[in-house]
Motif scaffolding. Structure first.
Motif, PDB file in Angstrom:
ATOM      1  N   MET A 154       0.799  -1.225   0.000  1.00  0.00           N
ATOM      2  CA  MET A 154       0.000   0.000   0.000  1.00  0.00           C
ATOM      3  C   MET A 154       0.833   1.277   0.000  1.00  0.00           C
ATOM      4  SD  MET A 154      -3.235  -1.042   2.422  1.00  0.00           S
ATOM      5  CE  MET A 154      -2.258  -1.510   3.855  1.00  0.00           C
ATOM      6  N   ALA A 155       2.122   1.186  -0.323  1.00  0.00           N
ATOM      7  CA  ALA A 155       2.991   2.358  -0.240  1.00  0.00           C
ATOM      8  C   ALA A 155       2.507   3.500  -1.128  1.00  0.00           C
ATOM      9  CB  ALA A 155       4.425   1.973  -0.609  1.00  0.00           C
ATOM     10  N   THR A 156       2.187   3.197  -2.376  1.00  0.00           N
ATOM     11  CA  THR A 156       1.746   4.259  -3.289  1.00  0.00           C
ATOM     12  C   THR A 156       0.388   4.809  -2.862  1.00  0.00           C
ATOM     13  OG1 THR A 156       3.008   3.375  -5.150  1.00  0.00           O
ATOM     14  CG2 THR A 156       1.132   4.783  -5.682  1.00  0.00           C
ATOM     15  N   ALA A 157      -0.543   3.920  -2.488  1.00  0.00           N
ATOM     16  CA  ALA A 157      -1.873   4.362  -2.047  1.00  0.00           C
ATOM     17  C   ALA A 157      -1.773   5.236  -0.805  1.00  0.00           C
ATOM     18  CB  ALA A 157      -2.769   3.159  -1.790  1.00  0.00           C
ATOM     19  N   ASN A 158      -0.921   4.838   0.156  1.00  0.00           N
ATOM     20  CA  ASN A 158      -0.747   5.631   1.369  1.00  0.00           C
ATOM     21  C   ASN A 158      -0.134   6.988   1.056  1.00  0.00           C
ATOM     22  OD1 ASN A 158      -1.846   3.750   3.103  1.00  0.00           O
ATOM     23  ND2 ASN A 158       0.100   2.810   3.648  1.00  0.00           N
ATOM     24  N   THR A 159       0.863   6.995   0.191  1.00  0.00           N
ATOM     25  CA  THR A 159       1.520   8.252  -0.175  1.00  0.00           C
ATOM     26  C   THR A 159       0.522   9.199  -0.824  1.00  0.00           C
ATOM     27  OG1 THR A 159       3.678   7.193  -0.439  1.00  0.00           O
ATOM     28  CG2 THR A 159       3.334   9.264  -1.616  1.00  0.00           C
ATOM     29  N   LEU A 160      -0.261   8.686  -1.760  1.00  0.00           N
ATOM     30  CA  LEU A 160      -1.248   9.533  -2.434  1.00  0.00           C
ATOM     31  C   LEU A 160      -2.286  10.057  -1.443  1.00  0.00           C
ATOM     32  CD1 LEU A 160      -2.163  10.658  -5.173  1.00  0.00           C
ATOM     33  CD2 LEU A 160      -3.618   8.642  -5.413  1.00  0.00           C
ATOM     34  N   SER A 161      -2.691   9.211  -0.516  1.00  0.00           N
ATOM     35  CA  SER A 161      -3.646   9.640   0.507  1.00  0.00           C
ATOM     36  C   SER A 161      -3.049  10.757   1.354  1.00  0.00           C
ATOM     37  CB  SER A 161      -4.036   8.453   1.391  1.00  0.00           C
ATOM     38  OG  SER A 161      -5.019   8.813   2.331  1.00  0.00           O
ATOM     39  N   GLY A 162      -1.772  10.641   1.666  1.00  0.00           N
ATOM     40  CA  GLY A 162      -1.093  11.698   2.412  1.00  0.00           C
ATOM     41  C   GLY A 162      -1.066  13.011   1.647  1.00  0.00           C
ATOM     42  N   VAL A 163      -0.788  12.914   0.345  1.00  0.00           N
ATOM     43  CA  VAL A 163      -0.737  14.117  -0.502  1.00  0.00           C
ATOM     44  C   VAL A 163      -2.115  14.777  -0.568  1.00  0.00           C
ATOM     45  CG1 VAL A 163      -0.402  14.933  -2.881  1.00  0.00           C
ATOM     46  CG2 VAL A 163       1.225  13.307  -1.876  1.00  0.00           C
ATOM     47  N   LEU A 164      -3.158  13.973  -0.748  1.00  0.00           N
ATOM     48  CA  LEU A 164      -4.514  14.515  -0.853  1.00  0.00           C
ATOM     49  C   LEU A 164      -4.968  15.175   0.448  1.00  0.00           C
ATOM     50  CD1 LEU A 164      -6.262  11.661  -2.886  1.00  0.00           C
ATOM     51  CD2 LEU A 164      -5.449  13.880  -3.729  1.00  0.00           C
ATOM     52  N   ASN A 165      -4.298  14.845   1.541  1.00  0.00           N
ATOM     53  CA  ASN A 165      -4.655  15.424   2.840  1.00  0.00           C
ATOM     54  C   ASN A 165      -3.679  16.488   3.316  1.00  0.00           C
ATOM     55  OD1 ASN A 165      -7.154  14.046   4.179  1.00  0.00           O
ATOM     56  ND2 ASN A 165      -6.074  12.402   3.115  1.00  0.00           N
ATOM     57  N   GLY A 166      -2.771  16.908   2.434  1.00  0.00           N
ATOM     58  CA  GLY A 166      -1.948  18.064   2.783  1.00  0.00           C
ATOM     59  C   GLY A 166      -0.447  17.906   2.713  1.00  0.00           C
ATOM     60  N   ALA A 167       0.079  16.674   2.613  1.00  0.00           N
ATOM     61  CA  ALA A 167       1.530  16.502   2.488  1.00  0.00           C
ATOM     62  C   ALA A 167       1.987  17.107   1.162  1.00  0.00           C
ATOM     63  CB  ALA A 167       1.905  15.033   2.556  1.00  0.00           C
ATOM     64  N   ARG A 168       3.135  17.778   1.165  1.00  0.00           N
ATOM     65  CA  ARG A 168       3.627  18.385  -0.073  1.00  0.00           C
ATOM     66  C   ARG A 168       5.062  17.975  -0.394  1.00  0.00           C
ATOM     67  NH1 ARG A 168      -0.704  18.280  -1.038  1.00  0.00           N
ATOM     68  NH2 ARG A 168      -2.168  19.890  -1.748  1.00  0.00           N
ATOM     69  N   GLN A 169       5.524  16.924   0.241  1.00  0.00           N
ATOM     70  CA  GLN A 169       6.760  16.254  -0.177  1.00  0.00           C
ATOM     71  C   GLN A 169       6.502  14.754  -0.078  1.00  0.00           C
ATOM     72  OE1 GLN A 169      11.046  17.275   0.956  1.00  0.00           O
ATOM     73  NE2 GLN A 169      10.774  15.393   2.123  1.00  0.00           N
ATOM     74  N   VAL A 170       7.021  13.997  -1.071  1.00  0.00           N
ATOM     75  CA  VAL A 170       6.914  12.533  -1.019  1.00  0.00           C
ATOM     76  C   VAL A 170       8.313  11.940  -1.113  1.00  0.00           C
ATOM     77  CG1 VAL A 170       4.578  12.373  -1.919  1.00  0.00           C
ATOM     78  CG2 VAL A 170       6.477  12.435  -3.528  1.00  0.00           C
ATOM     79  N   GLU A 171       8.590  10.947  -0.288  1.00  0.00           N
ATOM     80  CA  GLU A 171       9.887  10.273  -0.280  1.00  0.00           C
ATOM     81  C   GLU A 171       9.730   8.951  -1.019  1.00  0.00           C
ATOM     82  OE1 GLU A 171      11.800  10.551   3.529  1.00  0.00           O
ATOM     83  OE2 GLU A 171      11.146  12.638   3.749  1.00  0.00           O
ATOM     84  N   VAL A 172      10.498   8.806  -2.094  1.00  0.00           N
ATOM     85  CA  VAL A 172      10.264   7.741  -3.069  1.00  0.00           C
ATOM     86  C   VAL A 172      11.593   7.161  -3.552  1.00  0.00           C
ATOM     87  CG1 VAL A 172       8.062   8.678  -3.899  1.00  0.00           C
ATOM     88  CG2 VAL A 172      10.206   9.515  -4.892  1.00  0.00           C
ATOM     89  N   THR A 173      11.512   6.040  -4.269  1.00  0.00           N
ATOM     90  CA  THR A 173      12.699   5.457  -4.901  1.00  0.00           C
ATOM     91  C   THR A 173      12.351   5.039  -6.325  1.00  0.00           C
ATOM     92  OG1 THR A 173      12.189   3.212  -4.139  1.00  0.00           O
ATOM     93  CG2 THR A 173      13.606   4.542  -2.711  1.00  0.00           C
ATOM     94  N   ILE A 174      13.385   4.953  -7.151  1.00  0.00           N
ATOM     95  CA  ILE A 174      13.210   4.442  -8.510  1.00  0.00           C
ATOM     96  C   ILE A 174      12.885   2.950  -8.437  1.00  0.00           C
ATOM     97  CG2 ILE A 174      14.334   4.074 -10.744  1.00  0.00           C
ATOM     98  CD1 ILE A 174      13.789   7.020 -10.059  1.00  0.00           C
TER      99      ILE A 174
END
Length: 499
Positions: free
Chosen positions: A209-229
């Motif tokens: 659920m990493a991508t789903a959780n990250t997107l949910s965080g963004v939709l609720n106000g997060a404006r940086q995402v920590e990701v890898t290739i």
């Protein structure tokens, strides 16, 4: 006007947690330059106090790239921060990423502490780092399992202490998207001074659920995402950069933009996969081999009539060019050099180009067509030339109903050795002959074979784990002959414990 989402890439730090995927400094610089072309905002270049190699990598990456912020990880320990500051001395834009565990589990079992003391240590670390660097990111490790009220207290305290970014990691990949999104929303609504910092996501993929959780965080106000290739990282990995970038590109109604040049996604994916010797699964979203393949007759019919029937992404948007040059034995140096450039490998030294080209011609004689993965494999092959143990020759006799026999020749620091052995199959015979020369108590722990694309003439990749003296070493080999690739992988392990 669209909101701006900052992309924090941790391929070179958290991505390197994968066993056997460690890069040397030269390779890290190559990836960092490609990440700069891709358009990431922050490159987490390493954990400087953890090893001299990580320290040196942060220094050299800082010199090599220009506009991305270079970030160094620390614990909430003054010595860690001192070393991080020293490693960032050449960075044009620098950030220290410090933090501490905030869940009750971490507080009790990892730190043998209490909530108030953890807040004190968090504030002290941010204030100390702020003496040297203006841009300070704080991570609340295991925030996913930290109760929201206490987490809000921690976040408020570190922002008042000077944190410019606060990272809310789902360290164990446990959260549901609704839970993680609600956590970010709670912080946005209950932390005094939240407008003075950027909230960041850092989600692991243990439950997929990493991508789903990250997107949910963004939709609720997060404006940086920590990701890898490619979503690489410890255990089941991290949030995939390519997935977040393409979700936002496809769903324009979300109205959040990134600085990512999506046409660089595919070559960056291939480069990281090749340098880390970590294949991308065929059905991986965005960059997998099958991401744009249609085998169903109904799907094929629809795509031929109009690609929008089954494709929501134009392959060219991620850097997949259907009209790319096909390289064969008749291709010249210019075509090879061009394709290397497309894949993000800049080779200015003509001697190196000649060396790669000669290897390319040998491979092209064995295969009808040379693909991108083959080219990246060739570009990294010259690193083996400097190792102390090299394969001189290998001859194997095998078949059904007969005993397999292998003869092998090794060059060890300029000295020649030869041995022969029988075995239960050609690979077993070859490795037994090899072990007669390298007289060490080595145990093969894992042996994986994978074809780069398809076809009986394809290059086979072999990954091995060999245990020696209580330690496990990871090796890699690639060859059109799978027995040779297996021996080269074993030799790669030997070179690592002899280093």
């Amino acid at each position: 006007m669209s909101d701006r989402l900052f992309i924090f890439d941790t391929t070179l730090r958290d991505g390197e947690q994968v066993p056997g995927c460690q890069l040397n400094t030269v390779e890290k610089i190559q990836v960092a330059k490609q990440l700069e072309q891709l358009g990431v905002d922050v490159i987490e270049a390493g954990f400087p106090i953890s090893s001299p190699g990580d320290f040196n990598s942060v220094i050299e990456i800082s010199k090599a790239v220009t506009w991305p912020t270079i970030c160094a990880l620390t614990r909430a320990v003054e010595k860690d921060i001192d070393v991080a500051v020293e490693s960032l001395q050449y960075a044009k834009h620098k950030r220290i990423h410090t933090g501490i565990g905030t869940s009750d589990s971490h507080i009790k079992y990892k730190f043998n502490s209490n909530r108030e003391e953890i807040i004190e240590r968090a504030v002290a670390a941010v204030k100390y780092a702020k003496r040297f660097v203006e841009d300070i990111e704080f991570y609340a490790e295991d925030a996913g399992r930290t109760d929201n009220e206490y987490l809000a207290r921690v976040v408020e305290a570190v922002i008042k202490a000077g944190a410019t970014v606060v990272n809310i990691p789902d360290t164990t990949g446990y959260c549901l998207p609704s839970e993680y999104g609600a956590k970010i929303k709670y912080l946005m609504e209950h932390v005094d001074g939240i407008e003075n910092a950027i909230i960041s996501t850092h989600c692991h993929n243990d439950l997929g659920m990493a991508t789903a959780n990250t997107l949910s965080g963004v939709l609720n106000g997060a404006r940086q995402v920590e990701v890898t290739i490619n979503g690489i990282g410890e255990r089941a990995g991290n949030t995939s950069l390519e997935e977040i970038a393409m979700i936002l590109k496809c769903h324009k109604d979300i109205d959040i933009d990134t600085n990512i040049n999506t046409s660089k996604i595919y070559p960056t994916s291939r480069m990281v996969s090749s340098l880390m010797n970590m294949p991308v699964q065929a059905n991986k979203a965005i960059v997998g081999r099958n991401a744009f393949a249609h085998s169903s007759g109904i799907h094929q019919d629809g795509v031929l009539k109009n690609v929008s029937t089954y494709e929501i992404i134009d392959p060219k948007d991620v850097g997949l060019d259907d009209n790319s040059i096909v390289l064969t034995a008749r291709s010249g140096r210019a075509a090879l050099k061009y394709r290397l450039g497309v894949l993000g490998v800049k080779v200015d030294n003509e001697e190196v180009v000649d060396k790669i080209y000669q290897q390319f011609l040998k491979l092209a004689d064995q295969k009808k067509e040379v693909n991108d993965d083959d080219i990246l494999m060739l570009a990294g092959a010259d690193s083996a030339e400097n190792r102390s143990v090299k394969l001189d020759f290998l001859q194997v006799t095998t078949g059904m109903g007969v005993k397999s026999v292998a003869s092998i020749g090794l060059d060890i620091s300029g000295q020649k050795f030869e041995e022969a052995s029988t075995g239960n199959g050609p690979v077993d015979a070859a490795i037994k002959a090899l072990k007669k020369i390298i007289q060490k108590r080595m145990t093969l722990k894992e042996f994986t074979i994978q074809a780069i694309s398809k076809g009986s003439d394809d290059v086979g990749k072999v990954h091995m784990q060999v245990e020696y003296d209580g330690n496990v070493y990871y090796g890699f080999g690639a060859n059109t002959d799978i027995v040779t690739a297996s021996v080269e992988a074993y030799i790669d392990c030997i070179n690592k414990f002899r280093a």
